[in-house]
Motif scaffolding. Structure first.
Motif, PDB file in Angstrom:
ATOM      1  N   MET A 157      10.173 -10.381 -11.886  1.00  0.00           N
ATOM      2  CA  MET A 157      10.072  -9.372 -12.927  1.00  0.00           C
ATOM      3  C   MET A 157      10.239  -7.972 -12.333  1.00  0.00           C
ATOM      4  O   MET A 157      10.867  -7.092 -12.938  1.00  0.00           O
ATOM      5  CB  MET A 157       8.730  -9.477 -13.648  1.00  0.00           C
ATOM      6  CG  MET A 157       8.610  -8.549 -14.849  1.00  0.00           C
ATOM      7  SD  MET A 157       7.013  -8.673 -15.675  1.00  0.00           S
ATOM      8  CE  MET A 157       5.947  -7.889 -14.464  1.00  0.00           C
ATOM      9  N   GLY A 158       9.686  -7.762 -11.137  1.00  0.00           N
ATOM     10  CA  GLY A 158       9.842  -6.473 -10.477  1.00  0.00           C
ATOM     11  C   GLY A 158      11.293  -6.148 -10.185  1.00  0.00           C
ATOM     12  O   GLY A 158      11.738  -5.005 -10.371  1.00  0.00           O
ATOM     13  N   TRP A 159      12.054  -7.152  -9.752  1.00  0.00           N
ATOM     14  CA  TRP A 159      13.477  -6.925  -9.500  1.00  0.00           C
ATOM     15  C   TRP A 159      14.228  -6.602 -10.785  1.00  0.00           C
ATOM     16  O   TRP A 159      15.125  -5.746 -10.796  1.00  0.00           O
ATOM     17  CB  TRP A 159      14.095  -8.149  -8.825  1.00  0.00           C
ATOM     18  CG  TRP A 159      13.829  -8.234  -7.362  1.00  0.00           C
ATOM     19  CD1 TRP A 159      13.002  -9.101  -6.711  1.00  0.00           C
ATOM     20  CD2 TRP A 159      14.394  -7.386  -6.343  1.00  0.00           C
ATOM     21  NE1 TRP A 159      13.001  -8.861  -5.377  1.00  0.00           N
ATOM     22  CE2 TRP A 159      13.848  -7.811  -5.108  1.00  0.00           C
ATOM     23  CE3 TRP A 159      15.289  -6.329  -6.369  1.00  0.00           C
ATOM     24  CZ2 TRP A 159      14.191  -7.200  -3.907  1.00  0.00           C
ATOM     25  CZ3 TRP A 159      15.623  -5.707  -5.167  1.00  0.00           C
ATOM     26  CH2 TRP A 159      15.085  -6.148  -3.961  1.00  0.00           C
ATOM     27  N   VAL A 160      13.873  -7.268 -11.867  1.00  0.00           N
ATOM     28  CA  VAL A 160      14.523  -6.988 -13.157  1.00  0.00           C
ATOM     29  C   VAL A 160      14.217  -5.557 -13.593  1.00  0.00           C
ATOM     30  O   VAL A 160      15.110  -4.818 -14.039  1.00  0.00           O
ATOM     31  CB  VAL A 160      14.072  -7.997 -14.232  1.00  0.00           C
ATOM     32  CG1 VAL A 160      14.640  -7.618 -15.595  1.00  0.00           C
ATOM     33  CG2 VAL A 160      14.531  -9.403 -13.856  1.00  0.00           C
ATOM     34  N   LEU A 161      12.959  -5.145 -13.455  1.00  0.00           N
ATOM     35  CA  LEU A 161      12.596  -3.772 -13.808  1.00  0.00           C
ATOM     36  C   LEU A 161      13.306  -2.770 -12.899  1.00  0.00           C
ATOM     37  O   LEU A 161      13.694  -1.684 -13.355  1.00  0.00           O
ATOM     38  CB  LEU A 161      11.079  -3.591 -13.708  1.00  0.00           C
ATOM     39  CG  LEU A 161      10.254  -4.275 -14.800  1.00  0.00           C
ATOM     40  CD1 LEU A 161       8.763  -4.155 -14.488  1.00  0.00           C
ATOM     41  CD2 LEU A 161      10.561  -3.687 -16.172  1.00  0.00           C
ATOM     42  N   SER A 162      13.483  -3.130 -11.645  1.00  0.00           N
ATOM     43  CA  SER A 162      14.219  -2.246 -10.738  1.00  0.00           C
ATOM     44  C   SER A 162      15.665  -2.088 -11.186  1.00  0.00           C
ATOM     45  O   SER A 162      16.234  -0.998 -11.112  1.00  0.00           O
ATOM     46  CB  SER A 162      14.172  -2.794  -9.307  1.00  0.00           C
ATOM     47  OG  SER A 162      12.848  -2.819  -8.827  1.00  0.00           O
ATOM     48  N   GLY A 163      16.265  -3.195 -11.633  1.00  0.00           N
ATOM     49  CA  GLY A 163      17.628  -3.109 -12.146  1.00  0.00           C
ATOM     50  C   GLY A 163      17.723  -2.174 -13.326  1.00  0.00           C
ATOM     51  O   GLY A 163      18.654  -1.354 -13.413  1.00  0.00           O
ATOM     52  N   PHE A 164      16.741  -2.271 -14.212  1.00  0.00           N
ATOM     53  CA  PHE A 164      16.731  -1.358 -15.352  1.00  0.00           C
ATOM     54  C   PHE A 164      16.603   0.090 -14.883  1.00  0.00           C
ATOM     55  O   PHE A 164      17.304   0.983 -15.363  1.00  0.00           O
ATOM     56  CB  PHE A 164      15.583  -1.708 -16.294  1.00  0.00           C
ATOM     57  CG  PHE A 164      15.327  -0.669 -17.342  1.00  0.00           C
ATOM     58  CD1 PHE A 164      16.139  -0.576 -18.458  1.00  0.00           C
ATOM     59  CD2 PHE A 164      14.283   0.230 -17.202  1.00  0.00           C
ATOM     60  CE1 PHE A 164      15.914   0.403 -19.414  1.00  0.00           C
ATOM     61  CE2 PHE A 164      14.051   1.202 -18.153  1.00  0.00           C
ATOM     62  CZ  PHE A 164      14.872   1.288 -19.264  1.00  0.00           C
ATOM     63  N   GLY A 165      15.703   0.337 -13.934  1.00  0.00           N
ATOM     64  CA  GLY A 165      15.501   1.697 -13.442  1.00  0.00           C
ATOM     65  C   GLY A 165      16.742   2.263 -12.782  1.00  0.00           C
ATOM     66  O   GLY A 165      17.075   3.439 -12.966  1.00  0.00           O
ATOM     67  N   VAL A 166      17.445   1.438 -12.010  1.00  0.00           N
ATOM     68  CA  VAL A 166      18.670   1.896 -11.354  1.00  0.00           C
ATOM     69  C   VAL A 166      19.724   2.254 -12.402  1.00  0.00           C
ATOM     70  O   VAL A 166      20.406   3.282 -12.292  1.00  0.00           O
ATOM     71  CB  VAL A 166      19.205   0.818 -10.395  1.00  0.00           C
ATOM     72  CG1 VAL A 166      20.614   1.161  -9.910  1.00  0.00           C
ATOM     73  CG2 VAL A 166      18.259   0.656  -9.210  1.00  0.00           C
ATOM     74  N   GLY A 167      19.856   1.431 -13.437  1.00  0.00           N
ATOM     75  CA  GLY A 167      20.831   1.729 -14.482  1.00  0.00           C
ATOM     76  C   GLY A 167      20.505   3.015 -15.215  1.00  0.00           C
ATOM     77  O   GLY A 167      21.397   3.849 -15.467  1.00  0.00           O
ATOM     78  N   ALA A 168      19.232   3.196 -15.569  1.00  0.00           N
ATOM     79  CA  ALA A 168      18.832   4.418 -16.267  1.00  0.00           C
ATOM     80  C   ALA A 168      19.028   5.634 -15.375  1.00  0.00           C
ATOM     81  O   ALA A 168      19.456   6.700 -15.844  1.00  0.00           O
ATOM     82  CB  ALA A 168      17.376   4.307 -16.708  1.00  0.00           C
ATOM     83  N   GLY A 169      18.731   5.492 -14.075  1.00  0.00           N
ATOM     84  CA  GLY A 169      18.943   6.599 -13.153  1.00  0.00           C
ATOM     85  C   GLY A 169      20.420   6.946 -13.012  1.00  0.00           C
ATOM     86  O   GLY A 169      20.775   8.127 -12.919  1.00  0.00           O
ATOM     87  N   ALA A 170      21.266   5.929 -13.014  1.00  0.00           N
ATOM     88  CA  ALA A 170      22.711   6.180 -12.927  1.00  0.00           C
ATOM     89  C   ALA A 170      23.209   6.946 -14.146  1.00  0.00           C
ATOM     90  O   ALA A 170      24.056   7.842 -14.028  1.00  0.00           O
ATOM     91  CB  ALA A 170      23.459   4.859 -12.782  1.00  0.00           C
ATOM     92  N   ALA A 171      22.690   6.610 -15.328  1.00  0.00           N
ATOM     93  CA  ALA A 171      23.083   7.331 -16.538  1.00  0.00           C
ATOM     94  C   ALA A 171      22.644   8.786 -16.463  1.00  0.00           C
ATOM     95  O   ALA A 171      23.404   9.694 -16.833  1.00  0.00           O
ATOM     96  CB  ALA A 171      22.472   6.654 -17.766  1.00  0.00           C
ATOM     97  N   ALA A 172      21.418   9.023 -15.982  1.00  0.00           N
ATOM     98  CA  ALA A 172      20.932  10.400 -15.848  1.00  0.00           C
ATOM     99  C   ALA A 172      21.773  11.171 -14.837  1.00  0.00           C
ATOM    100  O   ALA A 172      22.104  12.349 -15.048  1.00  0.00           O
ATOM    101  CB  ALA A 172      19.463  10.397 -15.433  1.00  0.00           C
ATOM    102  N   LEU A 173      22.143  10.516 -13.731  1.00  0.00           N
ATOM    103  CA  LEU A 173      22.970  11.168 -12.715  1.00  0.00           C
ATOM    104  C   LEU A 173      24.353  11.504 -13.262  1.00  0.00           C
ATOM    105  O   LEU A 173      24.898  12.585 -12.985  1.00  0.00           O
ATOM    106  CB  LEU A 173      23.087  10.257 -11.492  1.00  0.00           C
ATOM    107  CG  LEU A 173      23.894  10.810 -10.307  1.00  0.00           C
ATOM    108  CD1 LEU A 173      23.245  12.078  -9.783  1.00  0.00           C
ATOM    109  CD2 LEU A 173      24.000   9.754  -9.206  1.00  0.00           C
TER     110      LEU A 173
END
Length: 468
Positions: free
Chosen positions: A321-337
């Motif tokens: 679950m932590g890895w899945v949440l990390s994937g979500f965080g990376v995607g959201a961070g990429a959109a912000a960047l």
């Protein structure tokens, strides 16, 4: 207190990510958000140590009540007194409350009551803080940079979530909950001198007029006149002349004026009613609020309680679950960047609508992926699309709303996202218990997708553009 006001046009053309004034605001916001993350770690740890799991859960949830009940009033306060003053006052109160509880825990073991009181104080202050934070970017940069600022704000949120948790855990490990509360208070305190040093633009209305005006109906003028004084007059008159400055200052580069609101003739209730009328009559803001509400209602349940239940059902465990949440965080961070670097995406309304629709499909697909690796990939896609649509919706709110109403507009948006959307979490858990993860994820995806349908079907929202 005095504030330095930048005359309209003085900073036009300077990218926000290279503007020292914006960077000071960003540093203040980031420090405050990291402090918030540490505070939640400290509160949860202290509550578990002082009471039963049920009591700890009640302490963690109690802050949501004043936040939801007072959020609209917080928007009125932000518009009446100015967003920077409100944010500074909110941070001072949160800092003092956190340090007081830190001292109390260091000296004695008082039980749950000070923790519950602290949670109520933070929830009450959040109701004022959040609308003011949303209204502040329009006062520190020009309209054409607001989309980039939304991206920068998204990066700050991601940074706070990545750094705040481990930092809070380290503070608890070294000095217990008292040390963590003390660290949270100090981090929040750092934001105050930074905010005091931020120069405030007098009004973004001038930029809006130069860009061709907003998308509100002609009938909005009546509502604006109702609330012009109640909103501090920031939308009533352009230039430094709105504060009674000489014409030379109105045309010049920089002016200094007292940080106080002009006299008003309306009541806070009248200001609130005028703000709600303004949103309801606005051809872009009204459907945008509906799109945000539907998107959040369909998104919050599956990506919070639903993901936990899905990981347990599939045997992924906490690490999966932590890895899945990390994937979500990376995607959201990429959109912000992306938004930070580009500053503006063309056809913002179109892109936001399609991003919500595509994100809803990805949410539904998350319940049917075969393994953790595939789930991480889908979660990254969900984060990218949700982060993109969220940033664009936030930028459209910032640029479409008259600055005199921005606190109240932000309050309504925050109430939808933080007051109503979390109600879907217990409903999602109950529905998963009755029907399983697949049908509930698909149903939630359908609700989320309706937000994209609204964005694409309402002509004025679909054609909405970000200034550039």
């Amino acid at each position: 207190m005095t504030s330095t006001l930048i005359a309209p046009g003085a900073a036009i053309g300077k990218p926000a990510h290279r503007d020292p004034n914006v960077l000071r605001w960003l540093a203040a916001y980031t420090s405050s958000m990291v402090g918030d993350s540490v505070y939640y770690i400290a509160l949860s740890w202290a509550a578990v140590q002082q009471g039963s799991p049920a009591q700890a859960g009640a302490v963690m949830a109690v802050s949501a009540v004043p936040r939801a009940l007072l959020m609209l009033g917080g928007g009125v306060i932000a518009d009446r007194f100015g967003p920077r003053r409100v944010v500074i006052g909110s941070d001072l109160v949160r800092c003092a409350a956190g340090l007081s509880v830190a001292a109390l825990l260091f000296l004695t073991s008082p039980g749950l009551w000070p923790l519950a009181l602290l949670a109520v104080v933070f929830g009450t202050v959040d109701a004022v803080f959040m609308p003011a934070v949303g209204a502040l970017p329009a006062r520190v940069t020009t309209r054409d940079q607001l989309a980039r600022v939304q991206g920068m704000r998204g990066l700050a949120i991601r940074f706070a979530s990545v750094v705040g948790g481990p930092l809070g855990g380290l503070a608890v490990a070294l000095g217990g909950a008292a040390a963590a509360f003390g660290l949270a208070g100090l981090l929040i305190a750092v934001s105050v001198p930074l905010l005091i040093s931020v120069r405030m633009r007098e009004s973004a209305v001038d930029d809006k007029a130069e860009a061709g005006g907003g998308s509100a109906d002609a009938g909005d003028a009546g509502d604006a006149s109702d609330a012009g004084e109640g909103a501090g007059g920031r939308g009533a008159a352009p230039g430094a002349a709105a504060l009674g400055a000489p014409d030379s200052e109105a045309r010049g580069a920089t002016a200094t004026a007292p940080d106080r609101a002009p006299a008003r003739t309306t009541t806070p209730l009248g200001d609130l009613q005028a703000g709600l009328r303004y949103i309801r009559a606005h051809r872009v803001l009204a459907p945008l609020m509906l799109a945000i509400a539907l998107g959040d209602l369909g998104f919050v349940g599956p990506l919070n309680v639903g993901l936990t239940l899905l990981a347990d059902e599939r045997g992924w465990g906490a690490s999966g679950m932590g890895w899945v949440l990390s994937g979500f965080g990376v995607g959201a961070g990429a959109a912000a960047l992306l938004l930070t670097v580009r500053g503006r995406l063309p056809h913002a309304g179109h892109v936001a609508g399609w991003a919500i629709l595509a994100g809803s499909v990805a949410i539904g697909a998350l319940a049917f992926v075969p393994g953790v690796l595939a789930a991480v990939g889908v979660a990254l896609l969900v984060g990218l699309l949700a982060g993109l649509s969220g940033a664009l919706c936030g930028a459209l709110l910032q640029t479409q709303a008259d600055p005199a109403y921005l606190g109240r507009v932000t309050a309504v948006s925050s109430l939808v996202s933080l007051g109503f959307a979390p109600l879907s979490m217990p409903l999602s858990a109950a529905a998963i218990g009755a029907w399983g993860t697949g049908p509930v994820f698909v149903g939630s995806a359908a609700v989320c997708g309706l937000g994209g349908v609204v964005a694409l079907c309402v002509r004025d929202l679909r054609r909405a553009e970000l200034p550039g």
